[in-house]
Design a protein around this motif. Sequence first.
Motif, PDB file in Angstrom:
ATOM      1  N   ASN A  67       0.844  -1.201   0.000  1.00  0.00           N
ATOM      2  CA  ASN A  67       0.000   0.000   0.000  1.00  0.00           C
ATOM      3  C   ASN A  67       0.876   1.246   0.000  1.00  0.00           C
ATOM      4  OD1 ASN A  67      -2.372  -1.657   0.485  1.00  0.00           O
ATOM      5  ND2 ASN A  67      -1.596  -1.882   2.565  1.00  0.00           N
ATOM      6  N   SER A  68       0.596   2.164  -0.888  1.00  0.00           N
ATOM      7  CA  SER A  68       1.382   3.403  -0.963  1.00  0.00           C
ATOM      8  C   SER A  68       0.509   4.515  -1.509  1.00  0.00           C
ATOM      9  CB  SER A  68       2.572   3.229  -1.909  1.00  0.00           C
ATOM     10  OG  SER A  68       3.561   2.433  -1.329  1.00  0.00           O
ATOM     11  N   PRO A  69       0.856   5.724  -1.229  1.00  0.00           N
ATOM     12  CA  PRO A  69       1.738   6.169  -0.157  1.00  0.00           C
ATOM     13  C   PRO A  69       1.036   6.106   1.199  1.00  0.00           C
ATOM     14  CG  PRO A  69       0.987   8.050  -1.445  1.00  0.00           C
ATOM     15  CD  PRO A  69       0.379   6.834  -2.053  1.00  0.00           C
ATOM     16  N   ILE A  70       1.836   6.206   2.235  1.00  0.00           N
ATOM     17  CA  ILE A  70       1.376   6.167   3.616  1.00  0.00           C
ATOM     18  C   ILE A  70       1.970   7.387   4.312  1.00  0.00           C
ATOM     19  CG2 ILE A  70       1.327   4.808   5.736  1.00  0.00           C
ATOM     20  CD1 ILE A  70       2.560   2.574   3.685  1.00  0.00           C
ATOM     21  N   ILE A  71       1.178   8.078   5.111  1.00  0.00           N
ATOM     22  CA  ILE A  71       1.632   9.282   5.781  1.00  0.00           C
ATOM     23  C   ILE A  71       1.762   9.011   7.273  1.00  0.00           C
ATOM     24  CG2 ILE A  71       1.195  11.742   6.134  1.00  0.00           C
ATOM     25  CD1 ILE A  71       1.401  10.779   3.105  1.00  0.00           C
ATOM     26  N   ALA A  72       2.943   9.273   7.829  1.00  0.00           N
ATOM     27  CA  ALA A  72       3.199   9.106   9.261  1.00  0.00           C
ATOM     28  C   ALA A  72       3.539  10.463   9.858  1.00  0.00           C
ATOM     29  CB  ALA A  72       4.354   8.134   9.481  1.00  0.00           C
ATOM     30  N   VAL A  73       2.952  10.752  11.025  1.00  0.00           N
ATOM     31  CA  VAL A  73       3.174  12.036  11.690  1.00  0.00           C
ATOM     32  C   VAL A  73       3.752  11.746  13.074  1.00  0.00           C
ATOM     33  CG1 VAL A  73       2.119  14.225  12.382  1.00  0.00           C
ATOM     34  CG2 VAL A  73       1.219  12.983  10.394  1.00  0.00           C
ATOM     35  N   VAL A  74       5.016  12.161  13.280  1.00  0.00           N
ATOM     36  CA  VAL A  74       5.747  11.877  14.518  1.00  0.00           C
ATOM     37  C   VAL A  74       6.425  13.148  15.014  1.00  0.00           C
ATOM     38  CG1 VAL A  74       6.117   9.447  13.892  1.00  0.00           C
ATOM     39  CG2 VAL A  74       7.847  11.150  13.311  1.00  0.00           C
ATOM     40  N   PRO A  75       6.785  13.198  16.312  1.00  0.00           N
ATOM     41  CA  PRO A  75       7.472  14.388  16.827  1.00  0.00           C
ATOM     42  C   PRO A  75       8.799  14.626  16.094  1.00  0.00           C
ATOM     43  CG  PRO A  75       6.804  12.942  18.633  1.00  0.00           C
ATOM     44  CD  PRO A  75       6.578  12.190  17.353  1.00  0.00           C
ATOM     45  N   VAL A  76       9.158  15.900  15.902  1.00  0.00           N
ATOM     46  CA  VAL A  76      10.428  16.224  15.240  1.00  0.00           C
ATOM     47  C   VAL A  76      11.619  15.737  16.055  1.00  0.00           C
ATOM     48  CG1 VAL A  76       9.538  18.205  13.961  1.00  0.00           C
ATOM     49  CG2 VAL A  76      10.592  18.567  16.197  1.00  0.00           C
ATOM     50  N   THR A  77      11.413  15.477  17.326  1.00  0.00           N
ATOM     51  CA  THR A  77      12.492  15.031  18.209  1.00  0.00           C
ATOM     52  C   THR A  77      12.683  13.518  18.196  1.00  0.00           C
ATOM     53  OG1 THR A  77      10.907  14.974  20.036  1.00  0.00           O
ATOM     54  CG2 THR A  77      12.225  16.993  19.784  1.00  0.00           C
ATOM     55  N   LEU A 133      -1.065   8.898  12.990  1.00  0.00           N
ATOM     56  CA  LEU A 133      -0.548   9.859  13.962  1.00  0.00           C
ATOM     57  C   LEU A 133       0.039   9.095  15.136  1.00  0.00           C
ATOM     58  CD1 LEU A 133      -3.671  12.247  14.086  1.00  0.00           C
ATOM     59  CD2 LEU A 133      -1.646  12.457  12.618  1.00  0.00           C
ATOM     60  N   ASP A 134       1.217   9.520  15.584  1.00  0.00           N
ATOM     61  CA  ASP A 134       1.828   8.837  16.720  1.00  0.00           C
ATOM     62  C   ASP A 134       1.007   9.067  17.987  1.00  0.00           C
ATOM     63  OD1 ASP A 134       4.071   7.268  17.845  1.00  0.00           O
ATOM     64  OD2 ASP A 134       4.197   9.071  19.101  1.00  0.00           O
ATOM     65  N   ASN A 135       0.922   8.014  18.796  1.00  0.00           N
ATOM     66  CA  ASN A 135       0.184   8.064  20.065  1.00  0.00           C
ATOM     67  C   ASN A 135       0.636   9.186  20.989  1.00  0.00           C
ATOM     68  OD1 ASN A 135      -1.624   5.949  19.712  1.00  0.00           O
ATOM     69  ND2 ASN A 135      -0.231   4.418  20.558  1.00  0.00           N
ATOM     70  N   SER A 136       1.886   9.628  20.851  1.00  0.00           N
ATOM     71  CA  SER A 136       2.419  10.646  21.762  1.00  0.00           C
ATOM     72  C   SER A 136       1.612  11.938  21.735  1.00  0.00           C
ATOM     73  CB  SER A 136       3.881  10.949  21.433  1.00  0.00           C
ATOM     74  OG  SER A 136       3.996  11.447  20.110  1.00  0.00           O
ATOM     75  N   MET A 137       0.886  12.190  20.664  1.00  0.00           N
ATOM     76  CA  MET A 137       0.127  13.444  20.598  1.00  0.00           C
ATOM     77  C   MET A 137      -1.240  13.344  21.263  1.00  0.00           C
ATOM     78  SD  MET A 137      -1.242  14.045  16.669  1.00  0.00           S
ATOM     79  CE  MET A 137       0.335  14.188  15.912  1.00  0.00           C
TER      80      MET A 137
END
Length: 168
Positions: A65-75, A126-130
Amino acid sequence: MSKKNKKQNFKKTLVEKILDQHKIPYSQLQFNVTQHGDVKQIDTTILAEDEHLVYKTLVCEGNQNSPIIAVVPVTEHLSMKKLATISNNKKCELLPLKKLLSTTGYVHGANTPIGIYEKFHYPIFLDNSMKNEPLVAVSSGEVGRSVKLNPTDLATLTNATFCDLLDK
């Protein structure tokens, strides 16, 4: 300052107009931009202890599957293994820079989950951290420009899935 100059300073990006249309509250952020070779990057160090609240949007391709978007902290760093599993792929990798603009409509450093979803409806993770943060910042579609908004609003607007994406 003239009215014309004031308007130029606060000219809204497409992402900000999308948020306005959906009546989602946000605030604008602007960061200094540094150039590293062919790549422009924002300087988030001015936020000090809040730097972890700025999230980067990474465009990846999977073998199924493509594309896939991942959103993670810049750190933090994205775990390609975790992204592959959650997106029903055996393997994932970052999309090559030369394919980025044609795939998302954005240059490196300006990719935004809001604009990408609005135009293409690619799957967003979206990463769980948010989840436990009242506000997070994501790109507003221009290098050096971001919007600060509630992560639940972001997830709803982009039909995103919260999951563990960090390389630990």
